[in-house]
Design an enzyme around this catalytic site. Structure first.
Site, mmCIF file in Angstrom:
data_model
loop_
_atom_site.group_PDB
_atom_site.id
_atom_site.type_symbol
_atom_site.label_atom_id
_atom_site.label_comp_id
_atom_site.label_asym_id
_atom_site.label_seq_id
_atom_site.Cartn_x
_atom_site.Cartn_y
_atom_site.Cartn_z
ATOM 1 N N GLU A 33 0.850 -1.190 0.000
ATOM 2 C CA GLU A 33 0.000 0.000 0.000
ATOM 3 C C GLU A 33 0.890 1.246 0.000
ATOM 4 O OE1 GLU A 33 -2.052 -0.844 3.625
ATOM 5 O OE2 GLU A 33 -2.717 -2.767 2.833
ATOM 6 N N ASP B 258 1.157 -3.072 13.320
ATOM 7 C CA ASP B 258 -0.146 -3.369 13.932
ATOM 8 C C ASP B 258 -1.086 -4.070 12.942
ATOM 9 O OD1 ASP B 258 -0.181 -1.421 16.608
ATOM 10 O OD2 ASP B 258 1.085 -0.757 14.970
ATOM 11 N N HIS C 6 -0.684 2.366 16.142
ATOM 12 C CA HIS C 6 0.552 2.758 15.454
ATOM 13 C C HIS C 6 1.751 2.708 16.396
ATOM 14 C CE1 HIS C 6 -2.672 4.507 13.005
ATOM 15 N NE2 HIS C 6 -1.865 4.287 11.993
#
Ligand SMILES: Cc1ncc(C[n+]2csc(CCOP(=O)(O)OP(=O)(O)O)c2C)c(N)n1
Ligand SMILES: [Mg+2]
Length: 805
Positions: A496, A552, A594
């Site tokens: 991504e 995460d 995060h």
């Protein structure tokens, strides 16, 4: 294998090549017999569990007809007929797996490690080199979790796209024929309800890759009928929106009945042409399949199928219908077909007997040796009578397994503990030899044992000169990736935001513009199939770096990493490898999603992968260089808060390597050893300065990688000197800090050198709260490290170190 057969009709529904049809009939019948006999073997106690492909034979003949060498299958446990038809599985090998034969010459898929009907071809030779995959009808190694064959299917097909479109891969003839290989997936109807199925289908449509997904629809998933699995009870209806249209890319979708020989042949012929020539993905929904013997040996389908359904299945059995088709079209006679049936029965029985003999003879030989050594020891042992009885019981075991033999030997050795050493010497040495063999049989190949092992990559230290500039950490990575992309055409990065902007922290900044979209690629938000895309491509000889944007979110991909990638080399006993590098970033930054450092989750589920936890980007770059030269899959966790910290750019950025499993001593000290890694290194280094002022000298060790862990026992050596130790990290209490303690105490025997209780420092049990205060009260701080170290010294010398609180 594809035999160039063009299907055409003389009369309605008739195919001209009679010989091919009869060969297909024979194979289907043989496969059916194998299912019958296999089930009986389980009920006779000769195998533990059996799952078979009966009721699914005919469509698999068609799939095999249009499958070519160099193609790949990623399927599930119903595909025996296909595997026989492409010539990559013999009947004897099928039974060898049912019995769990540990010899890979007898059971090449897994050396007895995988339960039956988990198919795999061997992509590697005994030295770990790639074979010529273009000469093999390749099957990736099946796994049991439903639909987990889908993510890697995407990557297998995606590799064809890369081979076709990336000119720099032209030299890889061992792996591709210009990218025209098709990836063939199979999946059960019920398994299509899994998220991984839809994620893969969507990604395949987006990427337009040559994959053909066959759904074997027998209307059940064990006892549960389709209406509970699938909206409208039909997966092809559900997938209608994926169908390609004029001007809009998508899938070609076919629906065909599983007993319709002509229909499946025509369908697979069309599907193969579309996928192979146009690189358009295809879905084939094969309906009206059956399960003549029910789901598996675990239960009977009479319990949950109605009389009507059972009668329908008997009438619509694909083998029966195929037989009727042959007779109706006068392609053969009852007598001729009966002869074929008889010949199949005989052939299957003979192959089964050979497989059993080969499997059981090895064990019987071991048993006989053990019995004679136990009897020999009994002559001089104080426990003679016990040993004679033990030997007698062992020799009477029906269908003995290795456990019977080895367990008896261990009991014998225990009984002889008070005898003179000579009494048990022969048995003991035999047992030790067997244990070595058993380690090879049952425990080997978790990691690479070849010359490509990461442990054999030469160490080249980073070099600097006077002009070596101070740069942002992310620039070090960017320079490293630039070098890897320039020098190794097999390398590509995907994930991504990896493409256009060069990842969210700009490690790949500018590299898509330089190397093109095929090398540095944006993907959809689909962690599981980003990994699958990487696994499949790595199985075909490429070197992907697949990115999970934040640590995460690794959870979305953890299942496939654990079940597929991490187990691959072990479960094929070194027959397949997928040297995929998974890149992510974690430890501390901000908030609940995060700042994670779930290292014990990773350590618990990813044995078989390397786990790198570099303290800065220079170390990370050196580890990437090491990984690219090895053949092992790895997870790299970069420090989220390290991309903008300044580091000096090594002058040999693309060539220096950091050895994996070698701890680094960051600071020399004498009072306490502090063992840590990743972002905690900076915290502990800062704490060491404060402790120095308090009169406490700490030695700091960065383990650098958690798997492997401190191969050279540097930590144990340090504890011998300091006699005190703290294990510090940002995982939960009892997480990776406890893992490190176990490694050092048990594997390095460091307990003997401790003068103080060993201590762990970790984050709180909950996820870290948002913002800097959230971090301070959730994650270990400099103050925490100072106080914990101080408390140890307070206990040692309360006068010098009086209590703080
Ligand atoms: C993730 C996962 N959940 C449950 C199972 C147990 N299980 C094995 S096979 C099966 C049914 C699969 O049915 P289907 O996909 O229709 O294939 P079929 O066996 O009918 O060919 C289930 C639930 C599993 N293997 N994996
Ligand atoms: Mg089913």
């Amino acid at each position: 294998m594809e035999q160039g057969a063009t299907l055409s009709s003389k009369k309605k529904g008739q195919i001209i090549d009679k010989n091919l049809i009869l060969a297909d009939y024979k194979l289907a019948q043989k496969s059916r017999q194998i299912s019958f006999v296999g089930r009986k073997e389980v009920f006779m106690g000769k195998a533990k569990f059996g799952v078979f492909g009966d009721g699914k034979e005919i469509a698999q003949l068609a799939m095999a007809r249009f499958f070519r060498k160099g193609d790949f299958r990623s399927g599930y446990y119903r595909d025996q007929t296909f595997m026989f038809a492409i010539g990559e599985l013999s009947v004897q090998e099928f039974f060898a797996q049912l019995y769990a034969h540990t010899d890979i010459t007898a059971e090449p898929a897994s050396g007895g490690r995988l339960m039956n009907s988990h198919f795999a071809t061997r992509s590697l030779d005994e030295e770990g080199n790639w074979k010529d995959l273009n000469q093999i009808g390749n099957s990736t190694a099946d796994i049991s979790p439903t639909a987990a064959q889908m993510p890697k299917l995407l990557g297998l097909a995606y590799a064809s796209k890369l081979f076709k479109e990336n000119e720099r891969l032209r030299g890889m003839e061992q792996f591709t024929n210009g990218g025209d290989e098709v990836a063939w997936g199979t999946i059960g109807n019920a398994a299509t309800a899994e998220g991984m199925f839809y994620e893969t289908i969507n990604a395949g449509g987006v990427l337009q890759v040559p994959m053909i997904v066959s759904v074997w629809d027998d209307e059940y998933g064990i006892s549960v009928p389709n209406k509970y699995h699938t909206t409208k009870g039909s997966i092809s209806e559900v997938l209608e929106g994926f169908r390609r249209e004029e001007g809009k890319e998508g899938y070609e979708i076919f629906v065909v009945k599983g007993w319709d020989y002509v229909g499946v042949m025509q369908t697979y012929q069309k599907a193969a042409k579309i996928a192979r020539e146009e690189h358009v993905p295809v879905i084939i929904h094969v309906t009206e399949m059956t399960q003549p013997q029910g789901h598996s040996t675990s239960g009977s389908h009479e319990r949950y199928k109605s009389k009507e359904r059972l009668a329908w299945e008997a009438e619509n059995d694909c083998l029966l219908k195929f037989r009727n088709y042959i007779l109706e079209n006068e392609l053969s006679t009852e007598e001729e077909l009966n002869e074929i049936d008889q010949a199949c029965k005989l052939e299957v029985k003979e192959a089964k007997d050979l497989a059993w003999k080969s499997f059981s003879n090895d064990i019987k030989a071991e048993l006989n040796e053990a019995v004679s050594l136990i009897n020999e020891a009994a002559l001089n042992s104080n426990k003679g009578a016990f040993l004679v009885q033990l030997g007698e019981d062992l020799s009477k075991t029906i269908n003995p397994i290795r456990k019977d033999v080895i367990s008896a030997v261990r009991k014998a050795l225990l009984a002889m503990r008070f005898d003179q050493a000579e009494v048990s010497a022969n048995l003991k040495s035999w047992y030790e030899d067997q244990q070595k063999l058993n380690v090879e049989r049952y425990n080997s190949h978790l990691y690479s044992q070849s010359k490509f092992s990461s442990s054999l990559v030469k160490e080249f230290p980073a070099q600097y000169n006077e002009d070596s500039p101070l740069v942002d950490g992310r620039e070090i990575l960017q320079a490293c990736f630039d070098h890897l992309l320039a020098t190794d055409p097999r390398v590509f990065a995907l994930g991504e935001d990896v493409g256009k902007i060069g990842d969210v922290n700009q490690g790949f900044a500018g590299l898509q513009a330089k190397y093109g979209e095929l090398r540095v690629t944006d993907t959809g938000i689909r962690e599981c199939t980003i990994i699958g895309q990487g696994i499949g491509a790595a199985l075909r000889g490429l070197k992907p770096i697949a990115e999970i944007q934040y640590l995460d979110y690794l959870l979305y991909a953890l299942q496939i990493l654990s079940d597929d990638l991490a187990s691959l080399h072990y479960r094929t006993k070194g027959g397949q490898k997928a040297p995929l590098i998974v890149r992510t970033r974690g430890h501390r930054l901000e908030g609940v999603w995060h700042s994670g450092s779930p290292m014990s989750m990773i350590l618990g589920s990813l044995r078989g992968m390397l786990v790198c936890v570099p303290r800065d980007m220079t170390q990370a770059a050196g580890m990437y260089n090491t990984l690219i030269h090895s053949d092992e899959p790895a997870l790299m966790i970069e420090n989220l808060n390290g991309y903008r910290l300044k580091e000096r750019m090594p002058s040999n950025i693309g060539r220096f390597t950091v050895p994996l499993g070698k701890s680094d001593i960051l600071r020399i000290g004498s009072d306490i050893t502090i063992v840590t890694y990743g972002a905690m290194c900076r915290i502990v280094m800062e704490a060491a300065e404060e402790l120095e002022e308090l009169g406490i000298s700490v030695e700091i060790i960065d383990v650098q990688t958690l798997l492997p862990f401190d191969n050279h026992h540097i930590i144990g050596g340090s504890i011998q000197k300091t006699n005190r130790v703290i294990f510090a990290d940002e995982d939960v209490p009892g997480g990776a800090s406890a893992y490190m303690m176990q490694q050092v105490m048990e594997d390095q025997g460091a307990y003997a050198y401790l003068d103080s209780e060993p201590v762990t420092i970790s984050a709180k049990a909950h996820r870290p709260a948002y913002s800097s205060d959230g971090d301070y009260f959730s994650k270990p701080s400099v103050d925490d490290v100072v106080e914990k170290a101080y408390a140890i010294m307070e206990e040692v010398d309360p006068h010098r170190f009086p209590p703080i609180y």
